[in-house]
Design a protein around this motif. Sequence first.
Motif, PDB file in Angstrom:
ATOM      1  N   ASN A  80       1.589  -1.372  -7.231  1.00 39.16           N
ATOM      2  CA  ASN A  80       1.455  -1.952  -8.574  1.00 39.16           C
ATOM      3  C   ASN A  80       0.372  -1.270  -9.414  1.00 39.16           C
ATOM      4  O   ASN A  80       0.070  -1.714 -10.518  1.00 39.16           O
ATOM      5  CB  ASN A  80       1.168  -3.453  -8.477  1.00 39.16           C
ATOM      6  CG  ASN A  80      -0.161  -3.766  -7.786  1.00 39.16           C
ATOM      7  OD1 ASN A  80      -0.840  -2.871  -7.300  1.00 39.16           O
ATOM      8  ND2 ASN A  80      -0.526  -5.043  -7.755  1.00 39.16           N
ATOM      9  N   GLY A  81      -0.227  -0.197  -8.886  1.00 44.13           N
ATOM     10  CA  GLY A  81      -1.250   0.535  -9.628  1.00 44.13           C
ATOM     11  C   GLY A  81      -2.667   0.111  -9.319  1.00 44.13           C
ATOM     12  O   GLY A  81      -3.618   0.770  -9.736  1.00 44.13           O
ATOM     13  N   ALA A  82      -2.835  -0.995  -8.591  1.00 51.46           N
ATOM     14  CA  ALA A  82      -4.173  -1.464  -8.235  1.00 51.46           C
ATOM     15  C   ALA A  82      -4.773  -0.560  -7.160  1.00 51.46           C
ATOM     16  O   ALA A  82      -4.067   0.174  -6.461  1.00 51.46           O
ATOM     17  CB  ALA A  82      -4.116  -2.899  -7.732  1.00 51.46           C
ATOM     18  N   SER A  83      -6.104  -0.616  -7.033  1.00 49.93           N
ATOM     19  CA  SER A  83      -6.784   0.205  -6.031  1.00 49.93           C
ATOM     20  C   SER A  83      -7.938  -0.562  -5.406  1.00 49.93           C
ATOM     21  O   SER A  83      -8.492  -1.493  -6.002  1.00 49.93           O
ATOM     22  CB  SER A  83      -7.298   1.507  -6.654  1.00 49.93           C
ATOM     23  OG  SER A  83      -8.166   1.255  -7.746  1.00 49.93           O
ATOM     24  N   LEU A  84      -8.282  -0.140  -4.194  1.00 55.29           N
ATOM     25  CA  LEU A  84      -9.346  -0.771  -3.413  1.00 55.29           C
ATOM     26  C   LEU A  84     -10.233   0.310  -2.830  1.00 55.29           C
ATOM     27  O   LEU A  84      -9.750   1.245  -2.183  1.00 55.29           O
ATOM     28  CB  LEU A  84      -8.728  -1.621  -2.290  1.00 55.29           C
ATOM     29  CG  LEU A  84      -9.638  -2.121  -1.160  1.00 55.29           C
ATOM     30  CD1 LEU A  84     -10.777  -2.961  -1.690  1.00 55.29           C
ATOM     31  CD2 LEU A  84      -8.813  -2.925  -0.150  1.00 55.29           C
ATOM     32  N   PRO A  96       0.852  -1.204   0.000  1.00 56.55           N
ATOM     33  CA  PRO A  96       0.000   0.000   0.000  1.00 56.55           C
ATOM     34  C   PRO A  96       0.883   1.248   0.000  1.00 56.55           C
ATOM     35  O   PRO A  96       1.870   1.317   0.741  1.00 56.55           O
ATOM     36  CB  PRO A  96      -0.796  -0.123   1.298  1.00 56.55           C
ATOM     37  CG  PRO A  96       0.060  -0.966   2.195  1.00 56.55           C
ATOM     38  CD  PRO A  96       0.834  -1.890   1.309  1.00 56.55           C
ATOM     39  N   VAL A  97       0.529   2.231  -0.838  1.00 57.23           N
ATOM     40  CA  VAL A  97       1.353   3.443  -0.932  1.00 57.23           C
ATOM     41  C   VAL A  97       0.619   4.702  -0.469  1.00 57.23           C
ATOM     42  O   VAL A  97       1.257   5.665  -0.048  1.00 57.23           O
ATOM     43  CB  VAL A  97       1.897   3.650  -2.360  1.00 57.23           C
ATOM     44  CG1 VAL A  97       2.885   2.546  -2.707  1.00 57.23           C
ATOM     45  CG2 VAL A  97       0.772   3.715  -3.384  1.00 57.23           C
ATOM     46  N   SER A  98      -0.713   4.711  -0.552  1.00 55.90           N
ATOM     47  CA  SER A  98      -1.444   5.892  -0.088  1.00 55.90           C
ATOM     48  C   SER A  98      -2.892   5.535   0.216  1.00 55.90           C
ATOM     49  O   SER A  98      -3.434   4.560  -0.315  1.00 55.90           O
ATOM     50  CB  SER A  98      -1.400   7.024  -1.125  1.00 55.90           C
ATOM     51  OG  SER A  98      -2.163   6.693  -2.268  1.00 55.90           O
ATOM     52  N   VAL A  99      -3.508   6.348   1.079  1.00 59.31           N
ATOM     53  CA  VAL A  99      -4.929   6.189   1.395  1.00 59.31           C
ATOM     54  C   VAL A  99      -5.573   7.558   1.454  1.00 59.31           C
ATOM     55  O   VAL A  99      -4.948   8.549   1.836  1.00 59.31           O
ATOM     56  CB  VAL A  99      -5.163   5.453   2.735  1.00 59.31           C
ATOM     57  CG1 VAL A  99      -4.661   4.030   2.676  1.00 59.31           C
ATOM     58  CG2 VAL A  99      -4.509   6.193   3.889  1.00 59.31           C
ATOM     59  N   SER A 100      -6.831   7.608   1.060  1.00 60.84           N
ATOM     60  CA  SER A 100      -7.642   8.809   1.218  1.00 60.84           C
ATOM     61  C   SER A 100      -8.959   8.372   1.834  1.00 60.84           C
ATOM     62  O   SER A 100      -9.678   7.558   1.248  1.00 60.84           O
ATOM     63  CB  SER A 100      -7.891   9.497  -0.123  1.00 60.84           C
ATOM     64  OG  SER A 100      -8.630  10.682   0.051  1.00 60.84           O
ATOM     65  N   GLY A 101      -9.237   8.854   3.037  1.00 59.08           N
ATOM     66  CA  GLY A 101     -10.395   8.342   3.747  1.00 59.08           C
ATOM     67  C   GLY A 101     -11.248   9.408   4.391  1.00 59.08           C
ATOM     68  O   GLY A 101     -10.840  10.571   4.546  1.00 59.08           O
TER      69      GLY A 101
END
Length: 354
Positions: A244-248, A197-202
């Motif tokens: 890797n460019g994926a997102s959740l 994981p590289v970043s989160v916005s919550g």
Amino acid sequence: MTLNKLNIGVIGAGSISEMHFESYAKQANANLYAVCDLNRQRAEEKAAKYNLEHVYTDYRELLANPEIDAVSICTWNNTHAEISIAALYAGKHVLVEKPLCKTVEEALRIQDAVRETGKTLQVGFVRRYDANAQLVKSFIDKDNLGEIYYAKASCLRRLGNPGGWFADSERSGGGPLIDIGVHVIDLCWYMMGRPKPVSVSGNTYNKLGNRANVRNLSFYKAADYDVAHNTVEDMANALIRFENGASLLVDVSFTLHAKKDEIAVKLYGDKGGVEIEPELVFVTEMNDTILNVSPQTDAKSINVPQAFQNEINHFVESCQTGKTPISPVEDGVNMMKILCGIYESAAKGQEIKL
């Protein structure tokens, strides 16, 4: 090779511990040996039910017993780190309920203790151990879905703040995000191959409180339920980005003006997709036609008792063989980075780099 039975101590005799007790009781290589709870009566009730030889109210006394080989930690979240570290240095293997702890700093200290002691620590990400989850993982590992680049997870309760320690941020570390959100976030992340994981916005919201005024709709209440105390969020949402460019994308709630409770776990790859919850379905293409494929399995959704049994079986085997569990301490550390990052992002109103 004959393997000696593990003598098990269960620390914390609250509601989740019952899944541990029941599963150990059915495990041929485990012997339920001791229980510890701050509430002695509750501990003695478990001891009577499961024929345990030793009852404690201080976990340090349990850990001092040289006959105990491994422990399940089923206590408040704010005690997970302290007890896990003490158990490891006492020479015990550890199965700790999710979340691993409350902070990233605590998680790193637990990780250090695992590495220094060489003992097994398994994080209780129970959804990984469900038969359907392992089936989906096998499809993904064989590249049937291709590159998993996007996932969505929802765990929404319309009325379901358990109160008590769950609603006390000092003991729990947070509300639905850290309590139920952790399950669906982890399941997606595990299926995606655990990318960094590289970043989160919550965002977190506290708009409705615990809604203790609502009648005609029952819900689970903690043993120490207190209408007057609620310091956790009602709901949270987040976008998690990976190296890797994926997102959740995830959203979770204890309470929400929603028509019904909802759980959904969906993953999308460049060869196919899958919905694990609310019902296992694969989506693929054949003969230029999109197909929804429903596998014939024992359960359409998670079988919770069986998932816990699989988790306990895996823990016992890992302790006896020295193999690294499929939910190791390193994954607990990364999950704490994600969860704490989301809370920090919500507090600051900005994306957080991990």
